[in-house]
Design a protein around this motif. Structure first.
Motif, PDB file in Angstrom:
ATOM      1  N   UNK A 138       2.722  11.301  -9.086  1.00 49.43           N
ATOM      2  CA  UNK A 138       1.946  11.843 -10.193  1.00 49.43           C
ATOM      3  C   UNK A 138       1.183  13.100  -9.784  1.00 49.43           C
ATOM      4  N   UNK A 139       0.659  13.115  -8.581  1.00 47.72           N
ATOM      5  CA  UNK A 139      -0.160  14.235  -8.118  1.00 47.72           C
ATOM      6  C   UNK A 139       0.673  15.379  -7.544  1.00 47.72           C
ATOM      7  N   UNK A 140       1.967  15.167  -7.387  1.00 51.85           N
ATOM      8  CA  UNK A 140       2.797  16.205  -6.780  1.00 51.85           C
ATOM      9  C   UNK A 140       2.454  16.431  -5.323  1.00 51.85           C
ATOM     10  N   UNK A 141       2.046  15.387  -4.623  1.00 50.41           N
ATOM     11  CA  UNK A 141       1.596  15.475  -3.236  1.00 50.41           C
ATOM     12  C   UNK A 141       2.735  15.079  -2.305  1.00 50.41           C
ATOM     13  N   UNK A 142       3.046  15.919  -1.326  1.00 48.05           N
ATOM     14  CA  UNK A 142       4.164  15.625  -0.422  1.00 48.05           C
ATOM     15  C   UNK A 142       3.714  15.325   1.002  1.00 48.05           C
ATOM     16  N   UNK A 143       2.429  14.976   1.190  1.00 43.60           N
ATOM     17  CA  UNK A 143       1.903  14.587   2.493  1.00 43.60           C
ATOM     18  C   UNK A 143       1.029  13.345   2.320  1.00 43.60           C
ATOM     19  N   UNK A 144       1.315  12.288   3.075  1.00 46.75           N
ATOM     20  CA  UNK A 144       0.505  11.078   3.083  1.00 46.75           C
ATOM     21  C   UNK A 144       0.133  10.738   4.524  1.00 46.75           C
ATOM     22  N   UNK A 145      -1.136  10.414   4.739  1.00 47.57           N
ATOM     23  CA  UNK A 145      -1.603  10.037   6.071  1.00 47.57           C
ATOM     24  C   UNK A 145      -1.690   8.527   6.174  1.00 47.57           C
ATOM     25  N   UNK A 146      -1.147   7.994   7.256  1.00 48.74           N
ATOM     26  CA  UNK A 146      -1.161   6.555   7.521  1.00 48.74           C
ATOM     27  C   UNK A 146      -2.146   6.257   8.634  1.00 48.74           C
ATOM     28  N   UNK A 147      -3.240   5.578   8.324  1.00 46.41           N
ATOM     29  CA  UNK A 147      -4.223   5.198   9.341  1.00 46.41           C
ATOM     30  C   UNK A 147      -3.707   3.990  10.123  1.00 46.41           C
ATOM     31  N   UNK A 148      -3.850   4.039  11.437  1.00 46.34           N
ATOM     32  CA  UNK A 148      -3.289   2.986  12.290  1.00 46.34           C
ATOM     33  C   UNK A 148      -4.097   1.706  12.232  1.00 46.34           C
ATOM     34  N   UNK A 149      -5.427   1.842  12.239  1.00 46.86           N
ATOM     35  CA  UNK A 149      -6.303   0.689  12.323  1.00 46.86           C
ATOM     36  C   UNK A 149      -7.002   0.613  13.662  1.00 46.86           C
ATOM     37  N   UNK A 180       0.811  -1.212   0.000  1.00 43.49           N
ATOM     38  CA  UNK A 180       0.000   0.000   0.000  1.00 43.49           C
ATOM     39  C   UNK A 180       0.843   1.260   0.000  1.00 43.49           C
ATOM     40  N   UNK A 181       1.947   1.255   0.731  1.00 43.47           N
ATOM     41  CA  UNK A 181       2.843   2.405   0.736  1.00 43.47           C
ATOM     42  C   UNK A 181       3.401   2.652  -0.666  1.00 43.47           C
ATOM     43  N   UNK A 182       3.824   1.596  -1.313  1.00 43.15           N
ATOM     44  CA  UNK A 182       4.366   1.724  -2.673  1.00 43.15           C
ATOM     45  C   UNK A 182       3.307   2.274  -3.623  1.00 43.15           C
ATOM     46  N   UNK A 183       2.098   1.773  -3.506  1.00 44.11           N
ATOM     47  CA  UNK A 183       1.006   2.250  -4.363  1.00 44.11           C
ATOM     48  C   UNK A 183       0.714   3.724  -4.105  1.00 44.11           C
ATOM     49  N   UNK A 184       0.658   4.110  -2.839  1.00 44.10           N
ATOM     50  CA  UNK A 184       0.379   5.506  -2.502  1.00 44.10           C
ATOM     51  C   UNK A 184       1.473   6.429  -3.009  1.00 44.10           C
ATOM     52  N   UNK A 185       2.717   6.010  -2.905  1.00 41.27           N
ATOM     53  CA  UNK A 185       3.821   6.853  -3.370  1.00 41.27           C
ATOM     54  C   UNK A 185       3.782   7.039  -4.877  1.00 41.27           C
ATOM     55  N   UNK A 186       3.312   6.033  -5.601  1.00 35.75           N
ATOM     56  CA  UNK A 186       3.174   6.187  -7.047  1.00 35.75           C
ATOM     57  C   UNK A 186       2.136   7.269  -7.363  1.00 35.75           C
TER      58      UNK A 186
END
Length: 266
Positions: A95-106, A85-91
């Motif tokens: 493309x989107x030029x996004x430099x912030x990703x939120x990781x949900x704990x569960x 999932x991390x690899x997919x999100x970084x892809x």
């Protein structure tokens, strides 16, 4: 500081791909949303470009959302899925030029102690933060209140600080949602100041109904001033459920721009 519209909750009168234009017309500088994965990244990039918007934030894949999962970062036995999932999100982020990703704990599984999940959680965050650092991305953790999301592991700013400090990655930071913080902890001005060194994204909504931020019990104009005093210059995401048509409740945006440094103009 710039303002972002959360397209998972706002402008829902329209299909998702039409919300970008509505956000730009409504005066927002940027957009955020929960998950982009049902749309091709290139199509989303085209929408951002067409409407002069920045992608402020989105979430890592959360597991099986429809089945009630709310992230898998703290769940033993899901490490390989989490890394995929991390690899997919970084892809998507590239493309989107996004430099912030939120990781949900569960969610904490029934019969499991919260503390028992922290070793898996911190190990996954350490791996994800390293992968994000290589891509120039900041990884975020967000405390979410137990009323909206019962059983969620990451539930207080104190726990967020503890985990961030334990992982020790420079690019692991706090996503401070003031709606959640008010419900879980209160004392918002003090909490903003105490966590200014870690805060990399802020979200707002009215409390308690999660409607427009100019309704309810929280004095956001005052808190915007506190954020400015601490040096925060990141995005402020409107993550709320409009009481009616989204555009009809946007009076707060133009009014609050005048209260915050460095937000004049688009």
């Amino acid at each position: 500081m710039r303002f972002a519209a959360n397209l998972s909750m706002m402008f829902t009168e329209r299909p998702f791909v039409e919300r970008f234009a509505a956000a730009a017309a409504g005066g927002f500088d940027a957009v955020e949303f929960l998950f982009p994965y049902e749309e091709p990244a290139e199509r989303l990039r085209d929408l951002l470009d067409a409407h002069g918007l920045t992608q402020a934030l989105f979430n890592l894949p959360p597991g099986d959302w429809a089945a009630g999962e709310r992230g898998i970062a703290a769940l033993p036995g899901r490490e390989a899925e989490f890394r995929e999932g991390v690899v997919r999100a970084l892809a998507y982020a590239r493309t989107l030029g996004c430099d912030r990703l939120h990781c949900m704990s569960g969610l904490v599984p029934a019969g499991t102690e919260r503390e028992a999940l922290l070793p898996v959680y911190t190990a996954n965050l350490r791996w994800a933060a390293a992968a994000c650092a290589d891509a120039g991305v900041t990884l975020l953790v967000e405390p979410i209140n137990g009323r909206d999301m019962p059983g969620y592991l990451m539930n207080t700013t104190a726990l967020a600080r503890r985990v961030i400090e334990e992982v020790g990655a420079e690019n692991l930071r706090l996503q401070l949602d003031l709606y959640h913080a008010q419900i879980s902890e209160g004392d918002l001005a003090t909490r903003i100041r105490a966590n200014a060194d870690l805060t990399a994204h802020v979200q707002i909504a009215g409390v308690p109904e999660r409607h427009e931020p100019d309704t309810g019990e929280v004095n956001y104009p005052y808190l915007l001033g506190v954020l400015a005093e601490t040096g925060y210059r990141g995005f402020i995401g409107g993550e709320y459920r409009p009481r009616g048509r989204t555009e009809d409740g946007l009076g707060w945006l133009a009014a609050w721009r005048a209260l915050v440094p460095d937000t004049a103009g688009r």
